[in-house]
Design a protein around this motif. Structure first.
Motif, mmCIF file in Angstrom:
data_model
loop_
_atom_site.group_PDB
_atom_site.id
_atom_site.type_symbol
_atom_site.label_atom_id
_atom_site.label_comp_id
_atom_site.label_asym_id
_atom_site.label_seq_id
_atom_site.Cartn_x
_atom_site.Cartn_y
_atom_site.Cartn_z
ATOM 1 N N ARG A 67 0.826 -1.213 0.000
ATOM 2 C CA ARG A 67 0.000 0.000 0.000
ATOM 3 C C ARG A 67 0.857 1.259 0.000
ATOM 4 O O ARG A 67 0.434 2.298 -0.504
ATOM 5 C CB ARG A 67 -0.965 -0.017 1.193
ATOM 6 C CG ARG A 67 -2.085 -1.053 1.033
ATOM 7 C CD ARG A 67 -2.885 -1.213 2.313
ATOM 8 N NE ARG A 67 -3.496 0.040 2.728
ATOM 9 C CZ ARG A 67 -4.651 0.502 2.257
ATOM 10 N NH1 ARG A 67 -5.325 -0.199 1.378
ATOM 11 N NH2 ARG A 67 -5.131 1.637 2.685
ATOM 12 N N GLY B 281 0.747 4.119 -2.767
ATOM 13 C CA GLY B 281 0.527 5.506 -2.365
ATOM 14 C C GLY B 281 -0.595 5.700 -1.380
ATOM 15 O O GLY B 281 -0.938 6.830 -1.051
ATOM 16 N N PHE B 282 -1.188 4.605 -0.870
ATOM 17 C CA PHE B 282 -2.290 4.749 0.086
ATOM 18 C C PHE B 282 -1.778 5.017 1.499
ATOM 19 O O PHE B 282 -2.528 5.459 2.356
ATOM 20 C CB PHE B 282 -3.171 3.495 0.097
ATOM 21 C CG PHE B 282 -3.765 3.193 -1.236
ATOM 22 C CD1 PHE B 282 -4.370 4.201 -1.967
ATOM 23 C CD2 PHE B 282 -3.696 1.922 -1.764
ATOM 24 C CE1 PHE B 282 -4.908 3.933 -3.213
ATOM 25 C CE2 PHE B 282 -4.226 1.647 -3.013
ATOM 26 C CZ PHE B 282 -4.835 2.656 -3.738
ATOM 27 N N GLU B 283 -0.518 4.677 1.731
ATOM 28 C CA GLU B 283 0.086 4.966 3.029
ATOM 29 C C GLU B 283 1.381 5.729 2.753
ATOM 30 O O GLU B 283 2.056 5.462 1.765
ATOM 31 C CB GLU B 283 0.433 3.679 3.794
ATOM 32 C CG GLU B 283 -0.653 2.632 3.820
ATOM 33 C CD GLU B 283 -1.731 2.916 4.841
ATOM 34 O OE1 GLU B 283 -1.525 3.809 5.698
ATOM 35 O OE2 GLU B 283 -2.784 2.251 4.784
ATOM 36 N N THR B 284 1.695 6.651 3.639
ATOM 37 C CA THR B 284 2.949 7.386 3.502
ATOM 38 C C THR B 284 3.918 6.839 4.537
ATOM 39 O O THR B 284 3.548 6.673 5.684
ATOM 40 C CB THR B 284 2.744 8.885 3.775
ATOM 41 O OG1 THR B 284 1.365 9.174 3.598
ATOM 42 C CG2 THR B 284 3.565 9.737 2.878
ATOM 43 N N SER C 155 7.755 9.055 -2.558
ATOM 44 C CA SER C 155 7.106 8.961 -1.246
ATOM 45 C C SER C 155 5.963 9.955 -1.074
ATOM 46 O O SER C 155 4.979 9.668 -0.420
ATOM 47 C CB SER C 155 8.131 9.184 -0.141
ATOM 48 O OG SER C 155 9.228 8.332 -0.326
ATOM 49 N N ALA C 156 6.129 11.165 -1.663
ATOM 50 C CA ALA C 156 5.115 12.198 -1.437
ATOM 51 C C ALA C 156 4.123 12.294 -2.589
ATOM 52 O O ALA C 156 3.244 13.144 -2.573
ATOM 53 C CB ALA C 156 5.808 13.539 -1.219
ATOM 54 N N PRO D 285 0.899 11.509 -4.609
ATOM 55 C CA PRO D 285 -0.377 10.864 -4.277
ATOM 56 C C PRO D 285 -0.659 9.684 -5.216
ATOM 57 O O PRO D 285 -0.117 9.635 -6.324
ATOM 58 C CB PRO D 285 -1.412 11.973 -4.474
ATOM 59 C CG PRO D 285 -0.759 12.949 -5.388
ATOM 60 C CD PRO D 285 0.709 12.872 -5.119
#
Lengths: 310, 266, 365
Positions: C58, C62-65, C79-80, C82
């Motif tokens: 995930r 991109g659903f979790e950072t 990482s950033a 969306p």
């Protein structure tokens, strides 16, 4: 997969997302919370022959200094009146009595109905659900009015009783406690049945089979298994009925007589007939205080349930 | 599997009879030809005809309808936003105050809500009438809309939204093209609930009304206090018919939808 | 190793996790994890439920950072970024097909987001439906499809955008065993045909071993071992991996002598000759032997002596439980190449277990 609570985006909320929260929040603050504070304030004011009929009045423009001035003028006279005049005490007690009795009757009638619904065949359940909810969609006023039709002196009930020779003289129904009780039970039945049905319907039938398998007769299984498991529904149903009945106005006003003066009517009379707004506000504040008790009890039972780790 | 015991069937039948008999009697007597409401004088639609000439009732009905349309729409908007905030925003400051304010009006006696709103309008020196009733109804009914939409949103499969975003759809468009169509049935029934509650309300309207804004329940109430009248029977029957029609058509729509699904599956 | 394609782990990585951590309310789901995934490979993340493999996937979608660390795609830190701007697509465990859209519009959804011309969208959707053997199903709604068809629609929808990486979250969890096997081979053919990079998350080790070029075995938010299926099975570097993948006998003991061609371990079951290891005499170790690497023979001889205490007949295999004279019970798997009636070993019979030293691994952790 067991993923902990999906927190898709913990990123900063943008303007639109904040508006989603703030529009309804602001609405409720303005039209629900602030009015209560005003009621509280006016209940501490003095009656005056003016428009609006109380002193001191609010002057928002004068800011905080005037608020403190106003606070110095607060009086508890209205509350003293409520305590000293038995009229108010009586109507509070009457309301509590009616609400408690009606809730008990509702539970007695509502439980078998909800149980019957929950045990009906799956294909019938949606239809029964609609049948129970349907009266809720028709006007409250109309349903009370329908009972006036039935309960009046020459109404259908008396016609039927006379025709069946159960009575010789038509009894008086309208303007009695009985009529109020019938009206209340009639109007609030769906509010009792639906939460009960929701819990009973979810109940696993194999639990009763297990109880029977372990040698428990059916009536005993009802006490030992069904009833304890239905407790959340019973609590919710009682809360949903008791609180609004306590403040009920329309039903006692239309069906009740002079001996059934409930607190909702007292409030209405103080406000509309006597134009005594400060006393009406004080009546409201005390009623609110009364309502906190059942709500707190309910919250406690819910906390106990969740602490029990269901 | 489920055997209907005589006890269950009887209690159900009695319960439903208790709920429906008074309404049925009212409907039947609205077609009574006699002016004396207790004596049956044969079938007639005479009282419905007289309704058409009762201007006071007609104008009250018109006011009620407008209030219901405006307040149900506003309540649906605010209630849906509330449901989204409560379900999706997790913990935020003031959440407990917010959710208490949503659930309190559901059980709060209407006299309390009505009185406090009136005192607000007086304190703010707002002229009372159509808009104050609409505001009062919006405040009450948005809470019902919230409960309806919230239950749908809680059951909503979040992976559908994630799938949309994964396929390149930004959050707002995801909400409009995926979430909204799927929670639409709840929003529509929320609107219908708000609409009928507003049509129905007497207490809030009595407190917040002003000159020239008499709603149908206020009018009916003042007539009912004076006793039973056949015209009132007739107007009540019409209101019942409208509510029943709304419910039956709504459930038929869902039924047709389901049947369509089943047929297509075969 | 399923496809027989050699993947060079040292090649330039397409996806790189650099010290990535993620925790939920203080509990680490992924803990300082680093991993490279090479272009064109089929990589499987394998582990028990709650090991953090889905969180890792995930984060890539991109659903979790990540709380700390970086995720690089093609050398770019994403990482950033969306999820809706990542050239990565995911096939969800629940399939997450839009119930209000028909099959064709489900598949077209991602292309519409790119604002492609209608004709091109239609063409690519048709091509994808054909590839997935879903022609003629375009007008159906998801609830009108079978489980297998739904799965193919979900796959079509996530492939139609030609993602740099396709993420598969337990893609076959909802299928029955037969369909699952067919689908596994179909996935492998698809990957080869499209030349894409696939990352699959699964808790099913057979599935991971079948489809993947390389697997990463995860536990408690960390990668325990990364390697080809054969490496993971034949050369597990810890007791945990040896035990998690397949069946194994683990015997605790002490190194008596260690040379370049064998290690001699003293255990409660007896002295064991195991593969060469970097240990010195006196070390506490475990010897791991797969049940099918043990040979069982009636009577006495060189090896561990014991008694058969249970026999399980599985059709293609028979499982024997042998209590060695020293105490420990060992599992032995024997292929049933002869008929049952000719099976020479019965319950409570005295037997001797032997093995090739190279198939007994010495594990120190």
């Amino acid at each position: 997969m067991s993923v902990p609570a999906p927190s898709v985006q913990q990123r900063k909320r943008n303007l639109g997302q904040r508006l989603v929260l703030w529009a309804p929040y602001a609405w409720l603050l303005l039209f629900f919370l602030v009015p209560f504070l005003i009621v509280l304030k006016i209940s501490l004011s003095q009656t005056a022959i003016a428009q609006p009929p109380y002193l001191p009045t609010f002057d928002l423009a004068a800011g905080f200094s005037s608020l403190f001035d106003a606070m110095r003028e607060f009086s508890f006279e209205n509350y003293a009146l409520l305590a000293s005049d038995t009229l108010y005490l009586h109507s509070y007690l009457k309301s509590l009595e009616v609400a408690a009795l009606a809730t008990a009757i509702l539970l007695l009638i509502g439980f078998p109905v909800a149980y019957g619904m929950a045990r009906a065949s799956r294909s019938w359940q949606p239809a029964l659900f609609v049948l129970i909810v349907l009266p809720f969609w028709t006007s409250f006023l109309i349903r009370i009015y329908a009972w006036i039709n039935i309960l009046q002196r020459e109404g259908l009930l008396n016609q039927a009783l006379l025709a069946l020779r159960i009575v010789d003289e038509p009894p008086v129904w309208l303007a009695t406690d009985t009529a109020v009780m019938i009206g209340i039970v009639y109007s609030y039945l769906p509010f009792m049945v639906l939460p009960l049905y929701a819990t009973l319907e979810r109940m696993d039938e194999s639990l009763l089979e297990a109880a029977a398998d372990l040698g428990c007769p059916r009536w005993k299984a009802f006490w030992l298994v069904t009833l304890p498991l239905a407790m959340p529904g019973i609590a919710a149903g009682m809360l949903l009925c008791f609180i609004p009945i306590l403040g009920e106005f329309v039903i006692p006003d239309l069906l009740g007589g002079s001996e059934t003066i409930m607190i909702g009517q007292t409030l209405w009379t103080e406000f509309f007939a006597n134009k005594d707004w400060p006393v009406a506000s004080a009546v409201t504040v005390v009623l609110l205080a009364l309502l906190v008790i059942p709500i707190a009890l309910y919250q406690c039972s819910q906390l106990r349930d969740s602490a029990g780790g269901r | 599997m489920r055997r209907a015991s005589w006890f269950n069937v009887t209690s159900l039948a009695l319960g439903l009879a208790f709920l429906y008999l008074p309404i049925a009697i009212l409907v039947i007597y609205s077609f009574n030809a006699s002016r004396l409401v207790t004596i049956w004088g044969g079938w007639s639609t005479r009282w419905y005809g007289e309704l058409l000439h009762n201007d006071a009732l007609l104008s009250a009905a018109w006011v009620t309808l407008r209030v219901a349309l405006v307040s149900a729409s506003a309540a649906t908007l605010l209630g849906t936003l509330t449901a989204i905030a409560l379900v999706r925003y997790g913990r935020f400051r003031g959440r407990i105050v917010f959710s208490s304010m949503i659930y309190a009006p559901l059980v709060m006696p209407e006299v309390i809500t009505g009185l406090s709103l009136l005192l607000l309008f007086v304190a703010a020196d707002v002229e009372r009438g159509f808009w104050t009733i609409a505001i009062a109804h919006t405040t009450l009914t948005m809470c019902f809309v919230t409960v309806v939409v919230q239950s749908r949103l809680v059951a909503f499969d979040r992976s559908l939204e994630e799938a949309a975003m994964d396929l390149g759809c930004p959050p707002l468009r995801t909400f409009l093209t995926v979430t909204l169509p799927l929670i639409a049935p709840a929003i529509i029934s929320g609107w219908m609930l708000a609409f009928t509650l507003s049509l129905d309300d007497l207490v809030l309207a009595s407190f917040t009304t002003g000159p020239g804004a008499t709603t149908l329940p206020i009018r009916v109430y003042s007539e009912v206090r004076l006793g039973v009248k056949p015209e009132i029977n007739a107007i009540c029957t019409i209101l019942i018919a409208v509510a029943a029609l709304a419910i039956v058509s709504a459930s038929l729509l869902t039924k047709l939808h389901d049947v369509g699904r089943q047929r297509a599956t075969r | 190793m399923g496809t027989g394609v050699q993947i060079d782990p040292a090649a330039r990585p397409l996806v790189r996790f650099e010290g990535v951590s993620k925790s939920y309310s203080g509990v680490a789901a992924v803990d300082a994890l680093s991993l490279d995934i090479v272009e064109g490979e089929f990589f499987a993340l394998l582990g028990p439920s709650g090991c953090g493999k889905t969180t890792l996937l995930r984060m890539l979608a991109g659903f979790e950072t990540p709380d700390t660390g970086r995720i690089l795609l093609d050398g770019q830190d994403i990482s950033a970024v969306p999820p809706y701007r990542r050239p990565v697509n995911m096939m969800f465990q629940s399939y997450a097909l839009f119930p209000h859209l028909n099959v064709a519009r489900n598949v077209a959804f991602g292309l519409q987001q790119e604002g492609l011309p209608r004709a091109e969208i239609d063409a690519r959707v048709q091509e994808m439906l054909a590839l997935m053997r879903l022609q003629g199903y375009g007008d159906r709604k998801p609830h009108q499809l079978s489980g297998g068809q739904r799965q193919r629609v979900a796959l079509a929808r996530s492939l139609v955008k030609r993602p740099r990486v396709l993420l598969l979250d337990e893609p076959m969890a909802a299928l029955d065993k037969k369909l699952r096997q067919e689908t596994q081979f179909e996935l492998m053919r698809l990957r080869e045909r499209l030349g894409l990079t696939f990352v699959i998350v699964t808790h099913d080790q057979e599935e991971a071993m079948t489809v993947a070029h390389r697997l990463g075995v995860m536990n408690h938010g960390a990668l325990i071992q990364v390697g080809t299926p054969a490496e993971i099975y034949e050369q597990p570097d810890s007791r945990w991996v040896a035990d998690f993948i397949g069946d194994v006998n683990l015997i605790e003991g002490q190194v008596m002598s260690s040379s370049t061609d064998a290690t001699l371990v003293a255990s409660a079951a007896g002295d064991i000759r195991a593969a060469a290891s970097r240990t010195s005499p006196g070390d506490n170790v475990w010897v791991a032997i797969r049940p099918e690497k043990l040979h069982i023979a009636a009577g006495g001889g060189d090896g561990l002596a014991g008694e058969v205490i249970a026999i399980g007949y599985l059709g293609d295999l028979s499982h024997y439980q042998v209590r060695t004279d020293g105490g420990p019970v060992l599992k032995v798997a024997v292929a049933n190449v002869t008929r049952l009636s000719e099976r020479p070993i019965g319950l409570h019979q005295r037997v001797t277990l032997t093995w090739a030293a190279a198939s007994a691994l010495v594990l120190t952790r």
